[in-house]
Design an enzyme around this catalytic site. Structure first.
Site, PDB file in Angstrom:
ATOM      1  N   HIS A 137       0.834  -1.210   0.000  1.00 25.46           N
ATOM      2  CA  HIS A 137       0.000   0.000   0.000  1.00 25.46           C
ATOM      3  C   HIS A 137       0.867   1.259   0.000  1.00 25.46           C
ATOM      4  CE1 HIS A 137      -4.088  -1.666   0.488  1.00 25.46           C
ATOM      5  NE2 HIS A 137      -3.404  -2.699   0.958  1.00 25.46           N
ATOM      6  N   ASP A 164      -4.487   6.485  -0.193  1.00 25.23           N
ATOM      7  CA  ASP A 164      -4.727   5.058  -0.425  1.00 25.23           C
ATOM      8  C   ASP A 164      -6.134   4.705   0.091  1.00 25.23           C
ATOM      9  OD1 ASP A 164      -3.298   2.213  -0.813  1.00 25.23           O
ATOM     10  OD2 ASP A 164      -4.544   2.116   0.985  1.00 25.23           O
TER      11      ASP A 164
END
Ligand code: UDP
Length: 474
Positions: free
Chosen positions: A17, A115
């Protein structure tokens, strides 16, 4: 000289991520020199060395700052990996707010890109007068399920895995409930509730950037971007994969590349379960003996066994000793000719780029999936957790570039099955067909990133919007 246009990004927790959103930032600043990025990184404990190594490769127009780390001891005991990641973001919000405040006093910010795990931070965009975007580091198929989930939740009374028919998410390959991502496997769990909450925030964003491309996921992308779909604007900007990493600096990495140099073209199967996937002791034995039985060459990134498949995702395993858990005599037998095992971590991009590698047994994390597509590598799909089963369905049933081994009633892939599926991929006619289709996808991926390619055009639309806004604000 052109005026600098500044935007901020907030990655999620964990290697997969962090890298894609930074790689996206890197692509943007390489294409448009006037862009400048500040990356504010929440983290759980100290970041893994692979992440730190990657950060050293970034250009000077991307500034990275770690927010004060959340410590594992500050989180409740016994919670799932997903909740650990979510809580880390939540606990980092005050320091993120502070960092954005002082940044915006120094320079006007045009956009905040977070994200998908960090969707809670979207609320700060309005406060600091920025456009807000979610960077979704998974497939368009996964995003489609996310956006469809509130409706599915309302219409379904049982667990999704109990549904007799596959679920038809608009534009996607039909998915059996048992193949949906982990948080949707138990609807009474906190993880599922958090997911539903997070998904509702998606509607507040000015757009969702996905790491996929039109030619790879035509059905879901068309459905997501259809007028009247009620979705936020969706921008497919992929495939974004790692480039120019220095992850093979260490001796083990260099050893395995030297070993590959000595092998025949397309003869080696690369076996890896992502940045932290683990197998049970019993499954490790079956996989080891199946690899041996296949008689094919292999390069296997091994981790110590665990009963939880995501055990090593947030806490990298150091000092792994494969002789402690591989079958007795296996290492001595295979290292003479057939294979190589490398503990914990290998330079995956360099391996997939190597001409000796002819197949990839993968856990189907989205980054590994895109890396296979970009390198034209057919797959054996071996999903473990998160949305990996959905990616496996897309690869094997949708795109037909992967073979999915049969799992027995105890959840194990037996050694004979392992050997058969490897032979099928590496030497069979079906393997040849998969390889050919993957080559076509590789070409489509290259085209998507050419000057007039689908993803580069999408990126240009976005940057035009940001540029105009920066002009208006001046
Ligand atoms: N990776 C690597 N070496 C390893 C294992 C993983 O370089 O030994 C990289 C891989 O290239 C990919 C990422 O780690 O970029 C894993 O991401 P993915 O989404 O495939 O899986 P996850 O780690 O999220 O399960």
């Amino acid at each position: 000289m052109e005026k600098t246009i500044h935007f901020a990004v907030v990655p999620g927790i964990g290697y997969s991520h962090l890298i894609p959103i930074l790689q996206f930032s890197k692509r943007l600043v390489e294409l448009h020199k006037e862009f400048h990025v500040t990356c504010l990184i929440p983290s759980l404990g100290s970041p893994p060395s692979a992440s730190k190594t990657f950060l050293e490769t970034l250009p000077s127009s991307i500034n990275c700052t770690f927010l004060p780390p959340v410590e594992t001891k500050d989180l409740p005991q016994g919670i799932t990996t997903e909740i650990q990641m979510q809580l880390t973001v939540t606990l980092s919000l005050p320091s993120l707010h502070q960092a954005l405040k002082s940044l915006s006093l120094r320079t006007p910010l045009v956009a905040l890109v977070v994200d998908s795990q960090a969707a809670e931070a979207l609320k700060f965009a309005q406060e600091f007068n920025m456009l807000s975007y979610i960077f979704f580091p998974s497939a368009a198929t996964t995003l489609s399920l996310h956006l469809y989930l509130p409706k599915l939740d309302k219409e379904t009374s049982c667990e999704y895995r109990e549904l007799p028919e596959p679920i038809k998410v608009p534009g996607c390959v039909p998915l059996h409930g048992r193949d949906l991502y982990t948080p949707a496997q138990d609807r009474s769990s906190q993880t599922y509730k958090l997911l539903l909450q997070r998904v509702k925030r998606f509607g507040c964003a000015d757009g969702v950037l996905i790491n996929s491309f039109l030619e790879l996921e035509t059905g879901p992308i068309r459905a997501l971007t259809e007028e009247g779909s009620g979705n936020p604007p969706v921008y497919p900007v992929g495939p974004i994969i790692q480039t120019g990493t220095r992850s093979c600096d260490d001796a083990k990495g260099l050893d395995c590349l030297a070993w590959l140099d000595k092998q025949q073209p397309c003869s080696v199967l690369y076996v890896s379960f992502g940045s932290g996937g683990t197998l049970s002791q019993e499954q490790i034995v079956e996989l080891a003996l199946g690899l041996e039985l296949s008689n094919h060459k292999f390069l296997w990134v091994v981790r110590a066994p665990s009963t939880s498949a995501s055990a090593a995702y947030l806490s990298a395993q150091n000092n792994v000793d494969p002789s402690q858990f591989l079958p007795h005599g296996f290492l001595e037998r295979i290292t003479k000719e057939q294979g190589m095992v490398i503990p914990s971590w290998a330079p995956q991009i360099q391996i997939l780029s190597h001409s000796s590698v002819g197949g990839f047994l993968s856990h189907c994390g989205w980054n590994s999936t895109l890396e296979s597509v970009v390198k034209g590598m057919p797959l054996i799909t071996w999903p473990l957790f998160a949305e990996q089963r959905m990616n496996a369905v897309l690869l094997s049933e949708g795109l037909k570039v992967g073979l999915r081994p049969r799992v027995n009633e105890n959840g194990l892939v037996e050694r004979v099955e392992v050997a058969e599926v490897i032979k099928c991929l590496m030497e069979g006619e079906e393997g040849g067909r998969l390889r050919k289709r993957m080559k076509e996808l590789k070409e489509a991926a290259t085209n998507a990133l050419k000057e007039n390619g689908s993803s580069i055009k999408t990126l240009s639309q976005l940057t035009l919007k940001w540029r105009n806004l920066a002009l208006e604000n001046n």
